[in-house]
Design an enzyme around this catalytic site. Structure first.
Site, short mmCIF file in Angstrom:
data_model
loop_
_atom_site.label_atom_id
_atom_site.label_comp_id
_atom_site.label_asym_id
_atom_site.label_seq_id
_atom_site.Cartn_x
_atom_site.Cartn_y
_atom_site.Cartn_z
CG HIS A 34 49.06 63.39 -47.23
ND1 HIS A 34 48.15 63.57 -48.25
CD2 HIS A 34 48.83 64.40 -46.36
CE1 HIS A 34 47.40 64.61 -47.99
NE2 HIS A 34 47.79 65.16 -46.84
N GLY A 36 47.63 62.19 -50.82
CA GLY A 36 46.66 63.19 -51.27
C GLY A 36 47.37 64.30 -52.05
CG HIS A 37 50.08 67.00 -50.09
ND1 HIS A 37 50.36 66.51 -48.84
CD2 HIS A 37 49.46 68.19 -49.90
CE1 HIS A 37 49.96 67.37 -47.93
NE2 HIS A 37 49.39 68.39 -48.53
CG ASP A 153 41.42 71.69 -46.55
OD1 ASP A 153 41.12 71.71 -45.35
OD2 ASP A 153 42.41 71.08 -46.99
CB SER A 189 49.76 67.31 -43.01
OG SER A 189 49.87 67.50 -44.39
O1 PAF Z 1 45.51 73.65 -47.58
C1 PAF Z 1 46.63 73.98 -47.17
O2 PAF Z 1 47.55 73.18 -46.99
C2 PAF Z 1 46.88 75.46 -46.85
O3 PAF Z 1 45.74 76.05 -46.35
C3 PAF Z 1 47.44 76.24 -48.04
C4 PAF Z 1 46.46 76.30 -49.19
C5 PAF Z 1 48.74 75.60 -48.51
C6 PAF Z 1 47.76 77.68 -47.61
O4 PAF Z 1 48.69 77.71 -46.59
#
Ligand code: PAF
Length: 283
Positions: A34, A36-37, A153, A189
């Protein structure tokens, strides 16, 4: 765009990039990409020649089987989104579970000086062992100069910084601001799984965090926490799992406010069976 499904090919490609003196950014993801990514990837592209994006739903970090099964897997549309960002300078690594774990789909225990016992660590048993296992493996395969993680996170970000420090992994870990939808909901997600009424209700989480921040200016951590708990007790659709005001260095729940410390509020909420987390800086 180069898409690698196995580590042997990716390792050889990264070797070639490195001998060409190219700098490498890394954005690990579980897919269902999305905006954010996209913001992490764009930052990576500004600071590096090439960005590797891994897309892998890591089974060992899920404490809830149902969540793992229902986690969205959308590789084709993920690749489309990446192509819109850059056709040339992004490499995708989308391995199988076997490519990462072989036949031993297990996590290794990690100690992060107590950070792992707070919040998500308390509510999701084994989660950070799974995160540590996969991120360490991915770092070993990709060998990036810089790696980008979202502050949504926040605890994961702190834990990865600790992992890198403890295991002396030569990568700079860069935390990036939470990317929010226009109505304030932190991008995740999992948001794609929200039914319309829950999606409509979900911005209440950030709205409550913002008011909690204001209240924290004049009230104690305990009374702010009680206020938040009451807000959710009265809410028809959202169930509060935890609201915690913590010291950002230790992530331990604050007992007494202090001008010398930096605090952040953290929240986890269930919208139906979908777990949403968010956080906000308080001072
Ligand atoms: O934040 C995430 O999407 C996951 O925890 C990560 C860092 C890709 C590890 O699977």
């Amino acid at each position: 765009m180069r898409i690698f499904k196995n580590k042997t090919d990716l390792i050889a490609y990264v070797d070639a990039l490195k001998s060409d003196n190219k700098t490498l950014g890394f954005v690990p993801t579980m897919g269902a990409l999305h905006q954010g990514h996209a913001s992490l990837i764009r930052k990576g592209l500004q600071q590096n020649d090439v960005v590797v994006v891994s897309i892998f739903v890591n089974p060992t970090q899920f404490d809830n089987k149902d969540d793992l099964i229902k986690y969205p897997r959308t590789l084709d549309s993920d690749v489309e989104l990446l192509k819109e960002i850059s056709e040339d300078n992004i490499i995708v690594y989308a391995p199988t579970v076997y490519d990462i774990y072989g036949n031993d789909v297990k996590s290794t225990p990690f100690v992060y000086d107590g950070l792992e016992h707070e919040m998500e660590g308390k509510f999701r048993t084994g989660h950070f062992d799974g995160v540590g296992t996969i991120v360490k493996r991915l770092f070993e395969i990709v060998r990036p100069d810089k790696a980008y993680f979202g502050e949504k996170d926040f605890q994961q970000l702190m834990i990865i910084k600790k992992l890198v420090e403890k295991h002396r992994i030569p990568v700079e870990v860069i935390g990036c601001e939470i990317y929010r939808a226009k109505d304030g909901l932190a991008m995740s997600s999992r948001n794609t799984r929200l039914q319309p009424d829950y999606r409509k209700a979900a911005p209440f989480i950030y709205k409550t965090l913002k008011t909690a921040k204001l209240k924290f200016g004049t009230k104690s951590a305990t009374s702010v926490s009680e206020w938040v708990e009451n807000q959710f007790a009265e809410h028809d659709l959202l169930d509060l799992e935890y609201f915690i005001i913590a010291d950002v260095d230790t992530l331990k729940t604050v007992k007494r406010k202090s001008n010398k410390k930096t605090f952040r509020a953290f929240i986890a909420v269930y919208a139906d069976d979908i777990r949403l987390i968010d956080n906000i800086a308080l001072n």
